[in-house]
Structures are given as structure tokens and as C-alpha cells.
Design an enzyme around this catalytic site. Structure first.
Site, PDB file in Angstrom:
ATOM      1  N   ARG A  57       0.866  -1.196   0.000  1.00 50.49           N
ATOM      2  CA  ARG A  57       0.000   0.000   0.000  1.00 50.49           C
ATOM      3  C   ARG A  57       0.898   1.239   0.000  1.00 50.49           C
ATOM      4  O   ARG A  57       1.917   1.246   0.690  1.00 50.49           O
ATOM      5  CB  ARG A  57      -0.933   0.030   1.240  1.00 50.49           C
ATOM      6  CG  ARG A  57      -2.052  -1.009   1.173  1.00 50.49           C
ATOM      7  CD  ARG A  57      -3.059  -0.832   2.298  1.00 50.49           C
ATOM      8  NE  ARG A  57      -3.995   0.238   2.046  1.00 50.49           N
ATOM      9  CZ  ARG A  57      -4.859   0.694   2.972  1.00 50.49           C
ATOM     10  NH1 ARG A  57      -4.865   0.185   4.187  1.00 50.49           N
ATOM     11  NH2 ARG A  57      -5.707   1.654   2.671  1.00 50.49           N
ATOM     12  N   ASP A 192      -2.068   9.063   8.241  1.00 50.94           N
ATOM     13  CA  ASP A 192      -1.294   8.064   7.502  1.00 50.94           C
ATOM     14  C   ASP A 192       0.061   8.598   7.076  1.00 50.94           C
ATOM     15  O   ASP A 192       1.004   7.842   6.879  1.00 50.94           O
ATOM     16  CB  ASP A 192      -2.082   7.573   6.289  1.00 50.94           C
ATOM     17  CG  ASP A 192      -3.257   6.732   6.757  1.00 50.94           C
ATOM     18  OD1 ASP A 192      -4.318   7.308   7.067  1.00 50.94           O
ATOM     19  OD2 ASP A 192      -3.091   5.507   6.869  1.00 50.94           O
TER      20      ASP A 192
HETATM   21  O1  MRU Z   1      -7.368   2.416   4.790  1.00 49.66           O
HETATM   22  P1  MRU Z   1      -7.061   2.280   6.246  1.00 49.66           P
HETATM   23  O2  MRU Z   1      -8.152   1.632   7.024  1.00 49.66           O
HETATM   24  O3  MRU Z   1      -5.726   1.630   6.476  1.00 49.66           O
HETATM   25  O4  MRU Z   1      -6.954   3.786   6.745  1.00 49.66           O
HETATM   26  C1  MRU Z   1      -6.711   4.031   8.096  1.00 49.66           C
HETATM   27  C2  MRU Z   1      -6.680   5.475   8.440  1.00 49.66           C
HETATM   28  O5  MRU Z   1      -6.800   6.334   7.598  1.00 49.66           O
HETATM   29  C3  MRU Z   1      -6.413   5.814   9.852  1.00 49.66           C
HETATM   30  O6  MRU Z   1      -7.102   6.965  10.235  1.00 49.66           O
HETATM   31  C4  MRU Z   1      -4.909   6.062  10.022  1.00 49.66           C
HETATM   32  O7  MRU Z   1      -4.179   4.976   9.506  1.00 49.66           O
HETATM   33  C5  MRU Z   1      -4.530   6.273  11.429  1.00 49.66           C
HETATM   34  S1  MRU Z   1      -4.684   4.763  12.317  1.00 49.66           S
HETATM   35  C6  MRU Z   1      -4.132   4.905  13.847  1.00 49.66           C
END
Ligand code: MRU
Length: 300
Positions: A57, A192
């Protein structure tokens, strides 16, 4: 599978870990970083292991941060365990720093899932809520469902129900209305990737919450460990945003509601400009009104 089912998936190779990350078995930036570190161990630190994990990812920088650490590690197994343990400690520290910012009885709007399921435990933004709730049983959560993947409805609501934290689920397009009615005291989200100037990539729809919070003069906090900071990326425009499959938007679990043949966009993240962020909570403290200088100072 949550909230209907709980299942544990065992990964025995780096390729299986990469597939688990790509398929959202493990998701949430810090959890992706931890899983990737253990994936390197399963892949005996081979070049192939690093390559397959790096391609899983693109947006969460924790993945690349963990792979960098693993590349330099003399003892990969010990390093992976350290990455996991340090994340848990960081979450608890963020909980302490962030809880001090939560007013008594706060009605806290959250987005996506930032709890134990997204980290090595406790959580980032939801970790702040957890620590605040340990201190003040009158706080409550408003969880945005988080279209299209529904991390808020499926995971955040589930975590809150498990822990007895009062939680009200709303669809994402209700956030502005609730804010305008005075039903929200503040918003807190995870991240992220945080660029050098404080621009923050997080789950698609976070930007909308940031704009709404500013319009209603509500604090908008980001909670993320320093492993989510990316000083090499100057600002949010340089952050690669993952595009996910169309079927996540056109339906859910085999039910399709959009016509065949329609064009679909499915960016999984957006960028909230630093100017909309009241403060970034990390394990080292809180960067209020983040900018390049303040972020560089806390990372030193
Ligand atoms: O696509 P995801 O579910 O991996 O996205 C997760 C998020 O955007 C969260 O808000 C982020 O990773 C922070 S998690 C502590």
C-alpha cells in the site's frame, strides 16, 4: 469481517503479510508498519520480502519507516518486536498528552478507525479518547461511518461498544449538521502521513471534517506517532494517494447499488492542510498550530 465475525489470519511468509496488508486484513498506518516488520522477519530479510511488502500500500508512511528500520537491523526479530512495543508505548503517551486537551464531558467526533485495531494496541486518536474516558466517564464519541470502507461503523463503533465508551454512529454527511446544532465539541483523527509542513494525509473524508470544524470554530486534532511523520515530503501535494477498487464504492459485500458502466473514483485518502489543524498530538507532546518549524523542533 468485524463486527459480525472475529477471525484470525495466520501469515507464514512475507508475501502473505503483504497480501494481508493489501486486502485490509491489517490496516491502519501503525498496524501496517508493525505487520510489515514481522513480514520482513518471516521473509528472512530477503530483497524479495522488502520489495513485496513495500508494494502493498502506498500512502501510510509507517510501512516505509518500518522497512527502513528493518533494513538497518542487526537482529531483525528483536527489531520487529521493538517496533511493536514502541508503538504501544507511543499510543499510551499520546493518550496522556491528548487527554489533557479533552474538556470534561466532551462530545468527540472521530473519523475512520484509529483504535487498537489500527495500531499495536490502545490507538492513536481513539487511544486519546480511551485515556480521556479512563479519567472522565462523561465523555462520549460521535463516530463517522467512513464511506466507502466503513472503518468507523465497523471498527470504531465496535471498539467503543466493547469498552463501554458511549458512542453514537453517524453517516459522514451528518457531521456538518451536528456541528451546526452545537452537538460536537471537537474532532480528533489519526494520520497516515504527515508532511514536513504539517499537511496531513488521512482517510478520505478527513479533509471535509477539518473544513467543517474550522467553519464551526471547533478544535480539530490529529493524533499520530512520530513514525507517521515524513520530513522528506515537503507538503501534502507530494503524498501519493492510494486509489482502491471501484467495487468498494458501487456496493458492499456483494450488494450492488450503482449501475454497471458508471465511472467510479475511489481515492482512499485525502490531505488536510496544516492551517486547518489545531494541534498534532504525538508521543513527544503536542504541536499546536503545526507548521514546518514547530514540526522540525519536536522531531529533533
Ligand atoms: O485504509 P485504512 O483503514 O488503512 O486507513 C486508516 C486510516 O486512515 C487511519 O485513520 C490512520 O491509519 C490512522 S490509524 C491509527
Amino acid at each position: 469481517m468485524l463486527p459480525d465475525q472475529t477471525a484470525y489470519i495466520t501469515c507464514r511468509t512475507a508475501t502473505e503479510v503483504a497480501a494481508a496488508i493489501r486486502n485490509m486484513v491489517v490496516r491502519g498506518a501503525p498496524a501496517i508498519g508493525c505487520a510489515a516488520a514481522f513480514g520482513v522477519v518471516l521473509g528472512s530479510s530477503s530483497k524479495k520480502a522488502f520489495d513485496v511488502l513495500a508494494a502493498s500500500r502506498p500512502t501510510a508512511v509507517n510501512l516505509f519507516w518500518a522497512l527502513d528500520r528493518m533494513k538497518k537491523a542487526a537482529n531483525p526479530e528483536a527489531e520487529a518486536i521493538a517496533i511493536f512495543d514502541e508503538d504501544l508505548a507511543a499510543n499510551r503517551a499520546m493518550g496522556r498528552h491528548g487527554a489533557a486537551l479533552m474538556p470534561k464531558g466532551a462530545r468527540i467526533l472521530t473519523y475512520c478507525n484509529t483504535g487498537a485495531l489500527a495500531t499495536s494496541g490502545h490507538g492513536t486518536a481513539l487511544g486519546v479518547v480511551r485515556t480521556a474516558f479512563e479519567r472522565d466517564k462523561t465523555i462520549s464519541v460521535i463516530a463517522c461511518e467512513t464511506r466507502p470502507y466503513l472503518q468507523g461503523a465497523r471498527l470504531t463503533a465496535w471498539e467503543c461498544v466493547q469498552e463501554g465508551i458511549p458512542c453514537t454512529l453517524i453517516t459522514d454527511n451528518m457531521a456538518g449538521h451536528l456541528m451546526s446544532k452545537g452537538d460536537v465539541d471537537l474532532a480528533i483523527v489519526g494520520a497516515d502521513r504527515i508532511a514536513a509542513n504539517g499537511d496531513t494525509a488521512n482517510k478520505i473524508g478527513t479533509y471535509m471534517v477539518g473544513v467543517l470544524a474550522r467553519r464551526h470554530r471547533l478544535p480539530f486534532y490529529v493524533a499520530a506517532p512520530t513514525s507517521t511523520f515524513d520530513p522528506k515530503t515537503a507538503d501534502g501535494s507530494a503524498i501519493q494517494i492510494e486509489e482502491r477498487p471501484a467495487y468498494e464504492v458501487t456496493g458492499y459485500r456483494g450488494v450492488r447499488w450503482a449501475p454497471e458502466g458508471v465511472a467510479v473514483r475511489n481515492p482512499a485518502f485525502d490531505v488536510t492542510p496544516a492551517e486547518l489543524i489545531s494541534g498534532i498530538i504525538c508521543e513527544k507532546g503536542v504541536v499546536l498550530e503545526p507548521n514546518r518549524e514547530r514540526i522540525a523542533a519536536i522531531l529533533r
